[in-house]
Every structure is written in structure tokens, then in C-alpha cells.
Design an enzyme around this catalytic site. Structure first.
Site, short mmCIF file in Angstrom:
data_model
loop_
_atom_site.label_atom_id
_atom_site.label_comp_id
_atom_site.label_asym_id
_atom_site.label_seq_id
_atom_site.Cartn_x
_atom_site.Cartn_y
_atom_site.Cartn_z
N LYS A 66 0.85 -1.19 0.00
CA LYS A 66 0.00 0.00 0.00
C LYS A 66 0.88 1.25 0.00
CE LYS A 66 -2.11 1.86 3.67
NZ LYS A 66 -1.99 3.32 3.60
N LEU A 95 -4.78 7.09 -1.59
CA LEU A 95 -4.70 8.56 -1.55
C LEU A 95 -6.00 9.17 -1.03
CD1 LEU A 95 -2.57 9.24 -4.76
CD2 LEU A 95 -1.81 9.03 -2.40
N LYS A 96 -6.98 8.34 -0.78
CA LYS A 96 -8.25 8.78 -0.14
C LYS A 96 -8.73 10.10 -0.72
CE LYS A 96 -7.15 6.71 4.38
NZ LYS A 96 -5.68 6.62 4.35
N HIS A 132 -10.86 13.16 -1.82
CA HIS A 132 -12.05 13.82 -1.27
C HIS A 132 -12.01 15.25 -1.80
CE1 HIS A 132 -14.57 14.79 2.61
NE2 HIS A 132 -15.14 15.21 1.50
N ILE A 152 -14.04 17.99 -5.22
CA ILE A 152 -15.25 18.13 -6.05
C ILE A 152 -15.27 16.98 -7.05
CG2 ILE A 152 -15.45 20.62 -5.74
CD1 ILE A 152 -14.23 20.95 -8.55
N PRO A 153 -16.50 16.58 -7.48
CA PRO A 153 -16.63 15.38 -8.32
C PRO A 153 -15.73 15.36 -9.55
CG PRO A 153 -18.79 16.09 -7.57
CD PRO A 153 -17.82 17.14 -7.10
N ASN A 154 -15.62 16.48 -10.27
CA ASN A 154 -14.82 16.49 -11.50
C ASN A 154 -13.34 16.21 -11.21
OD1 ASN A 154 -14.54 16.98 -14.37
ND2 ASN A 154 -13.45 18.84 -13.76
N THR A 155 -12.83 16.82 -10.15
CA THR A 155 -11.42 16.61 -9.79
C THR A 155 -11.18 15.16 -9.40
OG1 THR A 155 -11.31 18.89 -9.03
CG2 THR A 155 -9.61 17.41 -8.19
N THR A 192 -9.83 4.66 11.05
CA THR A 192 -9.67 3.87 12.27
C THR A 192 -8.98 4.68 13.38
OG1 THR A 192 -7.80 2.89 11.11
CG2 THR A 192 -9.75 1.54 11.33
N GLN A 201 -3.72 4.83 16.21
CA GLN A 201 -4.97 4.13 15.90
C GLN A 201 -5.82 3.98 17.15
OE1 GLN A 201 -5.79 3.64 12.96
NE2 GLN A 201 -4.15 2.86 11.67
N GLY A 216 0.76 -1.85 8.75
CA GLY A 216 1.92 -1.00 8.54
C GLY A 216 3.01 -1.27 9.53
O1 C5P Z 1 1.02 1.46 10.85
P1 C5P Z 1 -0.43 1.15 10.73
O2 C5P Z 1 -0.71 -0.35 10.67
O3 C5P Z 1 -1.29 1.85 11.75
O4 C5P Z 1 -0.82 1.73 9.30
C1 C5P Z 1 -2.14 1.77 8.85
C2 C5P Z 1 -2.19 2.30 7.45
O5 C5P Z 1 -3.53 2.23 7.00
C3 C5P Z 1 -1.74 3.74 7.31
O6 C5P Z 1 -1.04 3.82 6.06
C4 C5P Z 1 -3.02 4.54 7.21
O7 C5P Z 1 -2.92 5.66 6.37
C5 C5P Z 1 -3.99 3.53 6.60
N1 C5P Z 1 -5.41 3.69 6.93
C6 C5P Z 1 -5.89 3.70 8.20
N2 C5P Z 1 -7.24 3.86 8.46
C7 C5P Z 1 -8.08 3.99 7.46
C8 C5P Z 1 -7.62 3.96 6.14
C9 C5P Z 1 -6.25 3.78 5.91
O8 C5P Z 1 -5.11 3.54 9.14
N3 C5P Z 1 -9.39 4.08 7.69
#
Ligand code: C5P
Length: 230
Positions: free
Chosen positions: A33, A61-62, A64, A66-69, A119, A189, A209
């Protein structure tokens, strides 16, 4: 649908550090990822590098906006040949429909998923941004909206799956970050789960991660996790 897949989150800021971790991993055991930190620092060439090493890429890259962008960004992301990309469900239906249009315009059929509630959020941090209802209310409605817009799956906490699985389409991808191995630090988290519980709850892809990348031998950690999941 494939068996439970693991995507290792490559959260680093330089090509050098990224290559170091990638070269310790093996595409037989995981995908990779790439998120905002690495992509902002290095750009699309990191995707080519990872593809050349035969890993699947989840471009996180999540979007978020405007729709066109978002439509154009999603087309460009799919054109990179990534396996999966995502948008924030909070961008709303029009934005998600445009995102899907963007992916459909590409020659590559990337999986398009929606992020429900990060999360790292809990009830208190949602209240800070003026969301006063119980966190589950938002997670449920956002996930349903992702499905109604024809996307392929949602990103959520494994702890949300009991609520979400019964109301979402059968072959929906359920991607769960916030995974911690027993006794690991939670870091930033809040709503965490271990890999075995996430699997039992119905997760189809785990995003892991720091529990893997901060270990001197990430492949060993990964293999141990895979073994426990069998
Ligand atoms: O190191 P860790 O396991 O916490 O990494 C979690 C990864 O998942 C990070 O890259 C974070 O950007 C991504 N992520 C997240 N929660 C979300 C979506 C993505 O932690 N809802």
C-alpha cells in the site's frame, strides 16, 4: 474473491527507505500500500518500481474533492495500473459516482473502494469535527452509500464488520487497517484488531503498517501472520 490478502503499508518518505522495505518483502505473501506520505515525496515512479517487483499496489490517496477533480484523479490513478484505489465516502454520492466514472474511463479495471470512518477516529474525535451521532450511525450509512454508488468495497475497522457485513453486497471487499499484533502499541490508531479476529469477522484484506515495517525482519513477521491465518 481471492483469499484474505495482506497489504503492507509503506509509510515512509524517501525512495531509499521504500526500496529497502520492498526488497525485504515477497509478492507471494503481500501486496503493497502506497499512501500520501510516500506518493507525495516520490510520485508515480514508486508505483512502477513496485510493479516491476511483481507486487499488487493499493494506492491509498483517499480522494475527497469536487466530483470532476476526483473523477480525473481516479482515472489517472487507474491508468498507473494499480490494483486498488480509494476515495473518502464522506465526499458524497455525486463524488463517488464520478470516481467510478473516472476508473471506468481507464483501460485498467482497478478496484475502487470507499473509506468510511478512519480507524484513528473515536467518538470524541468525531465530536471535535461536529459529528455528534454515535460513530456506528456514520459508519453504517457511509458504507451503504459506497455500495449504492456501485463501488467495490469499503475500508473500515475490523470492529465494524459485525454491523456492516450483513448489510453489504456478498462479494464486497472489506478492507481493514488498524491491525495490531497482540501486545503491539496502538500508536495513533483507536479502533484496532488483531489479524485472526479481523479474519473471523469477515475481513477480505488486511492493511498492516508499522507492526511489519518497524521490525528488522518484516518478511518473517508477515510469514508468521500468514501461518496463523491458515
Ligand atoms: O502502521 P499502521 O498499521 O497503523 O498503518 C495503517 C495504514 O492504513 C496507514 O497507512 C493509514 O494511512 C492507513 N489507513 C488507516 N485507516 C483507514 C484507512 C487507511 O489507518 N481508515
Amino acid at each position: 474473491m481471492d483469499n484474505l490478502q495482506i497489504f503492507v503499508a509503506l509509510d515512509c518518505s524517501s525512495e531509499f527507505d521504500a526500496h529497502k522495505i520492498i526488497n525485504k518483502l515477497n509478492p507471494e505473501f503481500c501486496g503493497i500500500k502506497v499512501g500520501k506520505e510516500l506518493f507525495t515525496a516520490v510520485g508515480p515512479k514508486i508505483i512502477n518500481y513496485i510493479h516491476n517487483k511483481k507486487f499488487k499496489v493499493f494506492l491509498d490517496l483517499k480522494y475527497h474533492d469536487i466530483p470532476n477533480t476526483v473523477k480525473k484523479a481516479c482515472k489517472n490513478a487507474a491508468d498507473l495500473g494499480v490494483y486498488m484505489l480509494n476515495v473518502h465516502a464522506m465526499g458524497g454520492s455525486e463524488m463517488m459516482l464520478s470516481a467510478k466514472e473516472g476508473v471506468d474511463q481507464s483501460q485498467n479495471s482497478s478496484v475502487l473502494i470507499g473509506v468510511t470512518i478512519l480507524t484513528s477516529h473515536d467518538q470524541k474525535s468525531l465530536r471535535d469535527i461536529c459529528y455528534d451521532k454515535p460513530i456506528n450511525h456514520y459508519i453504517k450509512n457511509l458504507a451503504l452509500n459506497v455500495a449504492n454508488c456501485g463501488l467495490d468495497g469499503v475500508v473500515c475497522s475490523a470492529n465494524d464488520l459485525n454491523t456492516l457485513k450483513p448489510i453489504l453486497p456478498e462479494n464486497f471487499h472489506l478492507i481493514t487497517p488498524g491491525i495490531r499484533l497482540n501486545n503491539d502499541k496502538k500508536h495513533d490508531q483507536q479502533r484496532v484488531s488483531n489479524p485472526e479476529d479481523a479474519k473471523k469477522l469477515g475481513s477480505t484484506m488486511l492493511v498492516i503498517g508499522r507492526s511489519i515495517t518497524e521490525d528488522p525482519n518484516p518478511l518473517e513477521v508477515l510469514k508468521k501472520i500468514q501461518l496463523k491465518l491458515k
